[in-house]
Motif scaffolding. Structure first.
Motif, PDB file in Angstrom:
ATOM      1  N   VAL A  37      36.317   3.152   6.897  1.00 15.92           N
ATOM      2  CA  VAL A  37      35.644   4.346   6.388  1.00 15.92           C
ATOM      3  C   VAL A  37      36.499   4.873   5.240  1.00 15.92           C
ATOM      4  O   VAL A  37      37.628   5.313   5.462  1.00 15.92           O
ATOM      5  CB  VAL A  37      35.497   5.407   7.490  1.00 15.92           C
ATOM      6  CG1 VAL A  37      35.003   6.724   6.897  1.00 15.92           C
ATOM      7  CG2 VAL A  37      34.540   4.929   8.569  1.00 15.92           C
ATOM      8  N   PRO A  38      35.992   4.842   4.009  1.00 16.85           N
ATOM      9  CA  PRO A  38      36.839   5.194   2.871  1.00 16.85           C
ATOM     10  C   PRO A  38      36.919   6.700   2.609  1.00 16.85           C
ATOM     11  O   PRO A  38      37.069   7.131   1.462  1.00 16.85           O
ATOM     12  CB  PRO A  38      36.161   4.457   1.712  1.00 16.85           C
ATOM     13  CG  PRO A  38      34.719   4.464   2.074  1.00 16.85           C
ATOM     14  CD  PRO A  38      34.678   4.337   3.583  1.00 16.85           C
ATOM     15  N   TRP A  39      36.817   7.480   3.676  1.00 15.94           N
ATOM     16  CA  TRP A  39      36.894   8.935   3.617  1.00 15.94           C
ATOM     17  C   TRP A  39      37.722   9.420   4.802  1.00 15.94           C
ATOM     18  O   TRP A  39      37.998   8.659   5.723  1.00 15.94           O
ATOM     19  CB  TRP A  39      35.495   9.572   3.667  1.00 15.94           C
ATOM     20  CG  TRP A  39      34.575   9.078   2.600  1.00 15.94           C
ATOM     21  CD1 TRP A  39      33.655   8.088   2.710  1.00 15.94           C
ATOM     22  CD2 TRP A  39      34.501   9.536   1.247  1.00 15.94           C
ATOM     23  NE1 TRP A  39      32.994   7.896   1.520  1.00 15.94           N
ATOM     24  CE2 TRP A  39      33.495   8.776   0.600  1.00 15.94           C
ATOM     25  CE3 TRP A  39      35.171  10.530   0.514  1.00 15.94           C
ATOM     26  CZ2 TRP A  39      33.154   8.971  -0.737  1.00 15.94           C
ATOM     27  CZ3 TRP A  39      34.828  10.718  -0.811  1.00 15.94           C
ATOM     28  CH2 TRP A  39      33.835   9.956  -1.422  1.00 15.94           C
ATOM     29  N   GLY A  40      38.067  10.695   4.796  1.00 14.67           N
ATOM     30  CA  GLY A  40      38.884  11.243   5.862  1.00 14.67           C
ATOM     31  C   GLY A  40      38.146  11.373   7.181  1.00 14.67           C
ATOM     32  O   GLY A  40      36.913  11.318   7.246  1.00 14.67           O
ATOM     33  N   ALA A  41      38.919  11.558   8.239  1.00 12.66           N
ATOM     34  CA  ALA A  41      38.354  11.733   9.576  1.00 12.66           C
ATOM     35  C   ALA A  41      37.560  13.029   9.653  1.00 12.66           C
ATOM     36  O   ALA A  41      37.919  14.033   9.047  1.00 12.66           O
ATOM     37  CB  ALA A  41      39.469  11.746  10.609  1.00 12.66           C
ATOM     38  N   GLY A  42      36.462  12.997  10.401  1.00  9.93           N
ATOM     39  CA  GLY A  42      35.655  14.186  10.642  1.00  9.93           C
ATOM     40  C   GLY A  42      34.539  14.420   9.658  1.00  9.93           C
ATOM     41  O   GLY A  42      33.683  15.277   9.888  1.00  9.93           O
ATOM     42  N   GLY A  43      34.514  13.680   8.557  1.00  9.72           N
ATOM     43  CA  GLY A  43      33.457  13.844   7.565  1.00  9.72           C
ATOM     44  C   GLY A  43      32.168  13.152   7.975  1.00  9.72           C
ATOM     45  O   GLY A  43      32.071  12.553   9.056  1.00  9.72           O
ATOM     46  N   GLY A  74      36.408   7.389  -2.261  1.00 10.98           N
ATOM     47  CA  GLY A  74      35.940   6.286  -1.431  1.00 10.98           C
ATOM     48  C   GLY A  74      36.185   4.907  -1.998  1.00 10.98           C
ATOM     49  O   GLY A  74      35.951   3.897  -1.327  1.00 10.98           O
ATOM     50  N   ALA A  75      36.687   4.829  -3.234  1.00  4.70           N
ATOM     51  CA  ALA A  75      36.829   3.527  -3.887  1.00  4.70           C
ATOM     52  C   ALA A  75      37.962   2.697  -3.311  1.00  4.70           C
ATOM     53  O   ALA A  75      37.871   1.464  -3.255  1.00  4.70           O
ATOM     54  CB  ALA A  75      37.041   3.714  -5.388  1.00  4.70           C
ATOM     55  N   ILE A  76      39.047   3.338  -2.852  1.00  6.10           N
ATOM     56  CA  ILE A  76      40.201   2.579  -2.368  1.00  6.10           C
ATOM     57  C   ILE A  76      39.839   1.769  -1.125  1.00  6.10           C
ATOM     58  O   ILE A  76      40.086   0.563  -1.046  1.00  6.10           O
ATOM     59  CB  ILE A  76      41.389   3.522  -2.090  1.00  6.10           C
ATOM     60  CG1 ILE A  76      41.938   4.079  -3.413  1.00  6.10           C
ATOM     61  CG2 ILE A  76      42.490   2.792  -1.320  1.00  6.10           C
ATOM     62  CD1 ILE A  76      43.044   5.093  -3.243  1.00  6.10           C
ATOM     63  N   GLY A  77      39.231   2.415  -0.138  1.00  8.97           N
ATOM     64  CA  GLY A  77      38.844   1.703   1.071  1.00  8.97           C
ATOM     65  C   GLY A  77      37.767   0.670   0.814  1.00  8.97           C
ATOM     66  O   GLY A  77      37.784  -0.429   1.396  1.00  8.97           O
ATOM     67  N   THR A  78      36.804   0.991  -0.053  1.00 11.44           N
ATOM     68  CA  THR A  78      35.734   0.043  -0.361  1.00 11.44           C
ATOM     69  C   THR A  78      36.285  -1.192  -1.057  1.00 11.44           C
ATOM     70  O   THR A  78      35.897  -2.323  -0.751  1.00 11.44           O
ATOM     71  CB  THR A  78      34.668   0.718  -1.241  1.00 11.44           C
ATOM     72  OG1 THR A  78      34.198   1.911  -0.598  1.00 11.44           O
ATOM     73  CG2 THR A  78      33.499  -0.219  -1.494  1.00 11.44           C
ATOM     74  N   ARG A  79      37.207  -0.986  -1.988  1.00 11.15           N
ATOM     75  CA  ARG A  79      37.823  -2.122  -2.679  1.00 11.15           C
ATOM     76  C   ARG A  79      38.584  -3.004  -1.696  1.00 11.15           C
ATOM     77  O   ARG A  79      38.580  -4.240  -1.805  1.00 11.15           O
ATOM     78  CB  ARG A  79      38.755  -1.629  -3.786  1.00 11.15           C
ATOM     79  CG  ARG A  79      39.294  -2.768  -4.659  1.00 11.15           C
ATOM     80  CD  ARG A  79      40.296  -2.275  -5.689  1.00 11.15           C
ATOM     81  NE  ARG A  79      39.688  -1.360  -6.634  1.00 11.15           N
ATOM     82  CZ  ARG A  79      39.981  -0.069  -6.724  1.00 11.15           C
ATOM     83  NH1 ARG A  79      40.863   0.470  -5.885  1.00 11.15           N
ATOM     84  NH2 ARG A  79      39.392   0.686  -7.620  1.00 11.15           N
ATOM     85  N   VAL A 160      34.212  14.077  -6.912  1.00 11.50           N
ATOM     86  CA  VAL A 160      33.103  14.001  -7.865  1.00 11.50           C
ATOM     87  C   VAL A 160      31.971  13.121  -7.364  1.00 11.50           C
ATOM     88  O   VAL A 160      30.791  13.466  -7.504  1.00 11.50           O
ATOM     89  CB  VAL A 160      33.621  13.487  -9.229  1.00 11.50           C
ATOM     90  CG1 VAL A 160      32.463  13.255 -10.188  1.00 11.50           C
ATOM     91  CG2 VAL A 160      34.606  14.485  -9.840  1.00 11.50           C
ATOM     92  N   THR A 161      32.294  11.966  -6.784  1.00 15.18           N
ATOM     93  CA  THR A 161      31.241  11.047  -6.348  1.00 15.18           C
ATOM     94  C   THR A 161      30.852  11.240  -4.886  1.00 15.18           C
ATOM     95  O   THR A 161      30.009  10.505  -4.372  1.00 15.18           O
ATOM     96  CB  THR A 161      31.663   9.581  -6.566  1.00 15.18           C
ATOM     97  OG1 THR A 161      32.764   9.272  -5.700  1.00 15.18           O
ATOM     98  CG2 THR A 161      32.060   9.331  -8.003  1.00 15.18           C
TER      99      THR A 161
END
Length: 344
Positions: A37-43, A74-79, A160-161
């Motif tokens: 999940v390329p975002w923080g926990a709880g989102g 979110g780009a770091i985890g997706t990459r 932003v995204t």
């Protein structure tokens, strides 16, 4: 009054058909599967992914581990997933419009929606909310202030995204105002920050705000939809943004799990079967949607891609309109002259 309610559409589910990969034999994973999940926990992404991962684990007979790896919208985890071995053991989860448009924003080069096998679970809608002690009691009052005070009005988002970032940008485009975005490491931190008064409003998703809204720490002013939104445990529906901005274009923001292309056919076939037989009929996911203000609308394969394209096109062309696109969307098959998909 039309009201958004998280209900299962049996007609849409029936429309989903098995893909050719579904003819392959069932896959028996021999080690844990990681969903990044390329975002923080709880989102918003983290919430629904954890509900879904538990269901998948039950039917795969193997651990499904949710790994939060946030950064760069979110780009770091997706990459990380795109660069991992395509052996079927590393997946991702996100809003599909993000995966479709990372190359437009320049965050990940040479990628688009067709890099993924798509498994959608819910659609989410952003809500414009302010702290409970805010001076604003309606979106009309907030809109007037935004037009008068512009950059003095602070907005908490996950970047932003993120869904919140694109929501406030959409409102700005339609309402003709400026604003001051404060970014946080995920939707949940942005919502908490707004509730604490660190920002004057947030435009993150309803699923990220639901607990704060029920608890009275945030005051909802409008939902980015043409229909009002009902959340379990709240006395009144949240009014639609079209009451103030009748010409604004809104599209559902679909979330799900994505397996990178190149994974073995048996992995995809097994996921297709589990999604159709268990995820698309899941009472747990339905209950989550009702509780959090999401729309339970699962699909996979071609049907999922078709549902995802309206928001992918809307967001891609919005980046162009705001001068934020690093490449022309036509390079990934989106024609912003016609706001439609084109063959490549």
């Amino acid at each position: 009054m039309n009201v958004i309610k998280a209900t299962l559409s049996s007609g849409l589910i029936a429309a989903v058909t098995l893909t050719g990969a579904a003819l392959a034999e069932d896959w028996q994973p021999t080690k844990p599967i990681n969903i990044i999940v390329p975002w923080g926990a709880g989102g918003s992404t983290d919430q629904v992914t954890r509900v879904t991962a538990a269901l998948l684990e039950e039917h795969l007979g193997q651990s499904v581990v949710v790994v939060n790896q946030s950064g760069a919208s979110g780009a770091i985890g997706t990459r990380e997933v795109l660069e991992s071995a395509r052996d079927g053991y590393t997946w991702t989860a996100n809003a599909i419009a993000n995966n479709a448009n990372y190359s437009i924003t320049g965050l990940i080069e040479d990628t688009d929606i067709d890099d993924w096998h798509i498994y959608l679970s819910v659609a989410n809608v952003p809500v414009v909310s302010v702290p409970s002690n805010s001076e604003f009691d309606s979106f009309g009052e907030l809109l007037e202030a935004l037009n008068e005070r512009g950059n003095q009005i602070t907005v908490a988002t996950a970047g932003v995204t993120s869904s919140g970032g694109t929501a406030i940008a959409t409102l700005s485009d339609e309402g003709g105002f400026d604003y001051n975005m404060i970014t946080y490491d995920g939707g949940n931190p942005a919502v908490v920050a707004a509730a604490r008064g660190e920002a004057m409003l947030t435009t993150q998703l309803a699923v990220e705000q639901a607990e704060m809204l029920r608890g009275g720490r945030l005051k909802p002013l409008a939902v980015l939809s043409d229909r009002s939104l009902t959340i379990d445990g709240m006395d009144e529906p949240i009014p639609p943004i079209t009451e103030w901005l009748p010409d604004i274009h809104v599209a559902p923001d679909y979330f799900g799990i994505f397996i990178p292309r190149g994974a073995p056919d048996e992995v995809v076939a097994t996921m297709d079967r589990i999604w159709e037989e268990h995820i698309m009929t899941s009472q747990e996911l339905q209950d989550y949607a009702d509780r959090q203000g999401a729309i339970f609308d699962p699909s996979y394969g071609d049907e999922a891609r078709e549902r995802a394209m309206p928001i992918a096109i809307q967001e891609a062309c919005a980046y162009v309109d705001r001068g934020e696109a690093e490449i022309d969307p036509i390079e990934i098959g989106i024609d912003c002259e016609t706001r439609s998909e084109v063959s490549q």
